[in-house]
Design a protein around this motif. Structure first.
Motif, PDB file in Angstrom:
ATOM      1  N   GLN A 517      13.491   1.664  -2.979  1.00 35.41           N
ATOM      2  CA  GLN A 517      12.501   2.300  -3.960  1.00 35.41           C
ATOM      3  C   GLN A 517      11.402   1.261  -4.228  1.00 35.41           C
ATOM      4  O   GLN A 517      10.497   1.367  -4.009  1.00 35.41           O
ATOM      5  CB  GLN A 517      13.022   3.069  -4.851  1.00 35.41           C
ATOM      6  N   ARG A 518      12.085  -0.011  -4.676  1.00 32.57           N
ATOM      7  CA  ARG A 518      11.326  -1.136  -5.046  1.00 32.57           C
ATOM      8  C   ARG A 518      10.276  -1.801  -3.812  1.00 32.57           C
ATOM      9  O   ARG A 518       9.123  -1.890  -4.114  1.00 32.57           O
ATOM     10  CB  ARG A 518      12.193  -2.252  -5.471  1.00 32.57           C
ATOM     11  N   GLY A 519      10.997  -1.705  -2.647  1.00 36.30           N
ATOM     12  CA  GLY A 519      10.119  -2.006  -1.444  1.00 36.30           C
ATOM     13  C   GLY A 519       9.070  -1.117  -1.182  1.00 36.30           C
ATOM     14  O   GLY A 519       7.759  -1.660  -0.873  1.00 36.30           O
ATOM     15  N   SER A 520       9.109  -0.027  -1.132  1.00 39.80           N
ATOM     16  CA  SER A 520       8.336   1.080  -0.952  1.00 39.80           C
ATOM     17  C   SER A 520       6.963   1.015  -1.848  1.00 39.80           C
ATOM     18  O   SER A 520       5.686   1.115  -1.500  1.00 39.80           O
ATOM     19  CB  SER A 520       8.702   2.686  -1.253  1.00 39.80           C
ATOM     20  N   VAL A 521       7.162   0.748  -3.229  1.00 43.37           N
ATOM     21  CA  VAL A 521       6.280   0.248  -4.070  1.00 43.37           C
ATOM     22  C   VAL A 521       5.625  -0.775  -3.826  1.00 43.37           C
ATOM     23  O   VAL A 521       4.153  -0.632  -3.753  1.00 43.37           O
ATOM     24  CB  VAL A 521       6.873   0.497  -5.668  1.00 43.37           C
ATOM     25  N   GLU A 522       6.043  -2.055  -3.670  1.00 39.63           N
ATOM     26  CA  GLU A 522       5.717  -3.083  -3.502  1.00 39.63           C
ATOM     27  C   GLU A 522       4.786  -3.248  -2.162  1.00 39.63           C
ATOM     28  O   GLU A 522       3.824  -3.841  -2.190  1.00 39.63           O
ATOM     29  CB  GLU A 522       6.521  -4.250  -3.547  1.00 39.63           C
ATOM     30  N   ALA A 523       5.260  -2.295  -1.292  1.00 38.82           N
ATOM     31  CA  ALA A 523       4.570  -2.405   0.172  1.00 38.82           C
ATOM     32  C   ALA A 523       2.910  -1.777   0.097  1.00 38.82           C
ATOM     33  O   ALA A 523       2.352  -1.893   1.116  1.00 38.82           O
ATOM     34  CB  ALA A 523       5.264  -1.720   1.259  1.00 38.82           C
ATOM     35  N   SER A 524       3.102  -1.083  -1.024  1.00 41.81           N
ATOM     36  CA  SER A 524       1.770  -0.090  -1.041  1.00 41.81           C
ATOM     37  C   SER A 524       0.522  -0.903  -1.659  1.00 41.81           C
ATOM     38  O   SER A 524      -0.360  -0.297  -1.833  1.00 41.81           O
ATOM     39  CB  SER A 524       1.968   1.280  -1.819  1.00 41.81           C
ATOM     40  N   PHE A 525       1.107  -1.993  -2.469  1.00 44.35           N
ATOM     41  CA  PHE A 525      -0.085  -2.702  -3.143  1.00 44.35           C
ATOM     42  C   PHE A 525      -1.314  -3.032  -2.611  1.00 44.35           C
ATOM     43  O   PHE A 525      -2.511  -2.962  -3.298  1.00 44.35           O
ATOM     44  CB  PHE A 525       0.811  -3.968  -3.879  1.00 44.35           C
ATOM     45  N   ASP A 526      -1.185  -3.356  -1.299  1.00 51.38           N
ATOM     46  CA  ASP A 526      -2.411  -3.995  -0.671  1.00 51.38           C
ATOM     47  C   ASP A 526      -3.329  -2.922  -0.170  1.00 51.38           C
ATOM     48  O   ASP A 526      -4.420  -3.088   0.501  1.00 51.38           O
ATOM     49  CB  ASP A 526      -2.211  -4.893   0.528  1.00 51.38           C
ATOM     50  N   ASP A 527      -2.807  -1.633  -0.194  1.00 48.57           N
ATOM     51  CA  ASP A 527      -3.556  -0.450   0.504  1.00 48.57           C
ATOM     52  C   ASP A 527      -3.797   0.839  -0.537  1.00 48.57           C
ATOM     53  O   ASP A 527      -4.172   1.945  -0.012  1.00 48.57           O
ATOM     54  CB  ASP A 527      -3.098  -0.029   1.743  1.00 48.57           C
ATOM     55  N   ASP A 528      -3.330   0.758  -1.572  1.00 45.61           N
ATOM     56  CA  ASP A 528      -3.308   1.706  -2.637  1.00 45.61           C
ATOM     57  C   ASP A 528      -4.567   1.714  -3.372  1.00 45.61           C
ATOM     58  O   ASP A 528      -4.906   0.761  -4.156  1.00 45.61           O
ATOM     59  CB  ASP A 528      -2.200   1.871  -3.695  1.00 45.61           C
ATOM     60  N   GLU A 529      -5.430   2.714  -3.295  1.00 42.62           N
ATOM     61  CA  GLU A 529      -6.875   2.660  -3.513  1.00 42.62           C
ATOM     62  C   GLU A 529      -6.901   2.708  -5.105  1.00 42.62           C
ATOM     63  O   GLU A 529      -7.934   1.928  -5.597  1.00 42.62           O
ATOM     64  CB  GLU A 529      -7.726   3.986  -2.927  1.00 42.62           C
ATOM     65  N   ASP A 530      -6.034   3.291  -5.779  1.00 46.45           N
ATOM     66  CA  ASP A 530      -5.963   3.408  -7.108  1.00 46.45           C
ATOM     67  C   ASP A 530      -5.677   2.049  -7.734  1.00 46.45           C
ATOM     68  O   ASP A 530      -6.428   1.358  -8.793  1.00 46.45           O
ATOM     69  CB  ASP A 530      -5.041   4.262  -7.762  1.00 46.45           C
ATOM     70  N   ILE A 531      -4.578   1.130  -7.089  1.00 44.42           N
ATOM     71  CA  ILE A 531      -4.440   0.037  -7.709  1.00 44.42           C
ATOM     72  C   ILE A 531      -5.463  -1.202  -7.484  1.00 44.42           C
ATOM     73  O   ILE A 531      -5.823  -1.862  -8.230  1.00 44.42           O
ATOM     74  CB  ILE A 531      -3.056  -0.468  -6.954  1.00 44.42           C
ATOM     75  N   LEU A 532      -6.217  -0.920  -6.168  1.00 48.56           N
ATOM     76  CA  LEU A 532      -7.274  -1.815  -5.908  1.00 48.56           C
ATOM     77  C   LEU A 532      -8.344  -1.806  -6.761  1.00 48.56           C
ATOM     78  O   LEU A 532      -8.986  -2.811  -7.086  1.00 48.56           O
ATOM     79  CB  LEU A 532      -7.602  -1.439  -4.327  1.00 48.56           C
ATOM     80  N   ALA A 533      -8.554  -0.507  -7.139  1.00 47.75           N
ATOM     81  CA  ALA A 533      -9.634  -0.259  -8.002  1.00 47.75           C
ATOM     82  C   ALA A 533      -9.412  -0.840  -9.518  1.00 47.75           C
ATOM     83  O   ALA A 533     -10.197  -1.297 -10.281  1.00 47.75           O
ATOM     84  CB  ALA A 533      -9.892   1.240  -8.062  1.00 47.75           C
ATOM     85  N   ALA A 534      -8.044  -0.660  -9.992  1.00 45.61           N
ATOM     86  CA  ALA A 534      -7.679  -1.309 -11.208  1.00 45.61           C
ATOM     87  C   ALA A 534      -7.717  -2.725 -11.159  1.00 45.61           C
ATOM     88  O   ALA A 534      -8.301  -3.431 -12.081  1.00 45.61           O
ATOM     89  CB  ALA A 534      -6.053  -0.769 -11.371  1.00 45.61           C
ATOM     90  N   LEU A 535      -7.524  -3.435  -9.947  1.00 40.35           N
ATOM     91  CA  LEU A 535      -7.549  -4.883  -9.890  1.00 40.35           C
ATOM     92  C   LEU A 535      -9.018  -5.161  -9.966  1.00 40.35           C
ATOM     93  O   LEU A 535      -9.366  -6.140 -10.560  1.00 40.35           O
ATOM     94  CB  LEU A 535      -7.020  -5.330  -8.625  1.00 40.35           C
ATOM     95  N   ASP A 536      -9.907  -4.510  -9.478  1.00 45.77           N
ATOM     96  CA  ASP A 536     -11.288  -4.885  -9.516  1.00 45.77           C
ATOM     97  C   ASP A 536     -11.649  -4.896 -10.790  1.00 45.77           C
ATOM     98  O   ASP A 536     -12.626  -5.591 -11.256  1.00 45.77           O
ATOM     99  CB  ASP A 536     -11.740  -3.829  -8.736  1.00 45.77           C
ATOM    100  N   ILE A 537     -11.289  -3.721 -11.742  1.00 45.94           N
ATOM    101  CA  ILE A 537     -11.752  -3.760 -13.007  1.00 45.94           C
ATOM    102  C   ILE A 537     -11.121  -4.975 -13.873  1.00 45.94           C
ATOM    103  O   ILE A 537     -11.747  -5.443 -14.826  1.00 45.94           O
ATOM    104  CB  ILE A 537     -11.472  -2.275 -13.621  1.00 45.94           C
ATOM    105  N   LEU A 538      -9.655  -5.123 -13.531  1.00 45.37           N
ATOM    106  CA  LEU A 538      -9.045  -6.019 -14.586  1.00 45.37           C
ATOM    107  C   LEU A 538      -9.526  -7.298 -14.462  1.00 45.37           C
ATOM    108  O   LEU A 538      -9.550  -8.511 -15.121  1.00 45.37           O
ATOM    109  CB  LEU A 538      -7.794  -5.882 -14.167  1.00 45.37           C
ATOM    110  N   ASN A 539     -10.221  -7.726 -12.959  1.00 42.03           N
ATOM    111  CA  ASN A 539     -10.735  -8.961 -12.577  1.00 42.03           C
ATOM    112  C   ASN A 539     -11.900  -9.245 -12.840  1.00 42.03           C
ATOM    113  O   ASN A 539     -12.772 -10.411 -12.564  1.00 42.03           O
ATOM    114  CB  ASN A 539     -10.436  -9.459 -11.217  1.00 42.03           C
ATOM    115  N   ASN A 540     -12.632  -8.344 -13.674  1.00 44.55           N
ATOM    116  CA  ASN A 540     -14.104  -8.322 -14.130  1.00 44.55           C
ATOM    117  C   ASN A 540     -14.045  -7.980 -15.704  1.00 44.55           C
ATOM    118  O   ASN A 540     -14.404  -6.840 -15.908  1.00 44.55           O
ATOM    119  CB  ASN A 540     -14.940  -7.675 -13.234  1.00 44.55           C
TER     120      ASN A 540
END
Length: 550
Positions: A517-540
């Motif tokens: 299960q841990r691997g499935s979550v980590e593998a999604s980090f680079d293409d999960d649109e919500d996480i990418l949007a969150a990173l964009d906000i946190l980095n600004n």
């Protein structure tokens, strides 16, 4: 891919409606109750005595009770004695078993996910193993629910499985000792990058707040300067845990939620009782349309106090509280007792169960009746429709071919074969399928059955059917035929056109074979649109601050 008690005076179970009733005097109400119970009892006796076929009293009564409660709301339920154990499992997350998710794929009972560190995992059970027998009992004709019950039992008891594993000629016999299983409310927490921590909360059963506190504390110790709190698809659970989790991010004594129902002495305002863990760390909360109940309390509290930014989809809209009441013969009633109100004063219940249409259907609360409220910083928020995130990200819509490969279990099967041929792979965050490996997958699909219809093909078929009904078909038959030829899908073209999203899904499936299960979550980090949007906000930081200002 994006895709679900403790006791006060009454054990609150989940956040769920208050149903209004016609006004009667007490004496009139008692007479109406007694009269209708007498009618029901005499009717049941007559049916039991004279109905042409044999009736089963327990089943017949349960059908009647279920139908009666269904006229109130979906969350008021009767729980007979023989279902109490399943109910406890749902509300506590605890059961005696092997710690694995199983399911049916193409008439086979397969292991879908063994939980790390639990009996199935320790005994060597793997994703993709087909369960043939449990204690010498064949399971081919049994449903997933029936197999699940066979796998559960008292802790410290042993069961023997016969399983078929890909690449192994003979079935394997695996002995597993059941344990008391406590499903984690926080199935994963870790670092997305050097300074952003991430944790997912999947339930609100007992100890959820302790698990969240541990995740936050350990992520900060690992260097997290910002946090992503994933509440997507979380169906809710214990009110007390929602209060305690909110408390982690807001000041002691701050109001979290209040409940109001018919029994006024049960109405209560819940406040943060403990010192917070962190009231300053930049926080993004991820929500989806399936985030409900307690999830909406926590995300609503974060929004109402302008404590963090919400990203994702509008939440489900379940602003209701339920309690369990004991009945005779060890049965229980789970009943909606109140609505809840978050700090701004809004109730986010989206469906009005107390006013049904003539056909018995219920409607959502219209926008015209929704009321505006203010957050701590003066931002406008509304009641009656779930929690609207500060940044909306629409749920990703996958192509028909990708969905077909998933639903047919072809990605699952290929990942199992891949793992049998590759003993190790890169880390979950770094693993990627090469173009050559993708072409091998495409070749593997050659003799597999995975037909599907594209949306355009479905629309064209509907157009043709309507044209025939309305007598237009003969006049446009030739044009429709030409259009059909032009849009007819080609599997090989679709496999290349949708290569990126198919690769993403296949990579996550393969990674799960090695890192669970841990691997499935980590593998999604680079293409999960919500996480990418969150990173964009946190980095600004400026954008983050602006979203929370008036």
């Amino acid at each position: 891919m994006k895709k679900t008690l403790k006791q006060l005076r009454i054990p609150f179970v989940a956040i769920l409606l208050f149903v209004g009733t016609v006004a009667f005097t007490p004496s009139e109400r008692y007479f109406e109750i007694a009269k209708n119970l007498d009618i029901f009892a005499t009717l049941f006796k007559e049916v039991n005595t004279y109905y042409v076929d044999e009736v089963h009293p327990s089943g017949l009564i349960k059908t009647g009770i279920d139908a009666m409660l269904a006229s109130l709301d979906p969350y008021t339920n009767y729980i007979p004695e023989d279902e109490i154990e399943d109910y406890r499992t749902m509300t506590t997350g605890q059961y005696g078993g092997i710690g694995a998710v199983i399911g049916k794929r193409n008439e086979k009972t397969l292991v879908l996910m063994p939980y790390e560190g639990y009996p199935a995992n320790k005994a060597g059970l793997q994703i993709g193993d087909e369960i043939l027998e449990i204690d010498d009992l064949p399971v081919a004709d049994k449903s997933s629910g029936e197999v699940s019950k066979l796998l559960k039992g008292q802790a410290n008891t042993t069961l023997n499985l016969k399983v078929k594993r890909y690449g192994v000629a003979q079935p394997l016999n695996i002995s597993i000792t059941r344990e008391k299983i406590k499903i984690d409310n926080v199935p994963y927490y870790g670092m997305v990058n050097n300074d952003v921590g991430y944790f997912r909360l999947s339930d609100f059963t007992s100890d959820a707040s302790r698990e969240v506190k541990k995740a936050v504390t350990e992520l900060k110790a690992k260097g997290a300067k910002k946090l992503i709190f994933d509440l997507r698809d979380n169906p809710g659970g214990l009110l007390s845990e929602a209060v305690n989790i909110s408390n982690i991010f807001i000041e002691k004594d701050a109001e979290v939620v209040s409940t109001k129902g018919k029994v006024t002495e049960w109405n209560k305002t819940y406040r943060a009782l403990n010192p917070s863990v962190d009231t300053d760390i930049p926080l993004v909360v991820l929500t989806s349309s399936r985030s409900a109940s307690a999830s909406e309390i926590v995300s609503g509290v974060i929004q109402d106090y302008d404590r963090g930014v919400l990203v994702g989809e509008r939440t489900y809209g379940k602003g209701l509280v339920q309690a369990t009441r004991p009945l005779t013969y060890n049965s229980q009633l789970k009943i909606t007792t109140a609505k809840y109100y978050i700090p701004s004063g809004r109730c986010i219940q989206a469906i009005d169960y107390s006013h049904r249409d003539e056909d018995g259907s219920v409607s959502t609360i219209p926008d015209s009746l929704r009321v505006a409220f203010k957050t701590k910083n003066g931002r406008t928020v509304y009641d009656g429709g779930g929690i609207l995130p500060d940044i909306e990200v629409e749920e990703r819509e996958y192509s028909p071919i990708t969905m077909t490969l998933v639903n047919k279990g072809l990605l699952f099967d290929y990942a199992t074969e891949y793992a049998s041929k590759h003993k190790t792979i890169a880390s979950a965050k770094e693993f990627a399928i090469s173009d050559q490996e993708y072409n091998e997958f495409v070749k593997w699909l050659t003799n597999k059955d995975y037909d599907y219809s594209t949306r355009v093909e479905s629309n064209l078929k509907e157009l043709e059917e309507n044209a025939k009904k309305e007598k237009y078909f003969d006049g446009i038959k030739e044009q429709l035929s030409q259009l059909q030829t032009q849009i007819s899908h080609d599997k090989n073209k679709d496999l290349q056109k949708n290569k990126d999203e198919i690769k993403e899904a296949l990579e996550q499936e393969i990674v799960s074979r090695y890192y669970l299960q841990r691997g499935s979550v980590e593998a999604s980090f680079d293409d999960d649109e919500d996480i990418l949007a969150a990173l964009d906000i946190l980095n600004n930081p400026d954008k983050f601050a602006k979203l929370l200002s008036n």
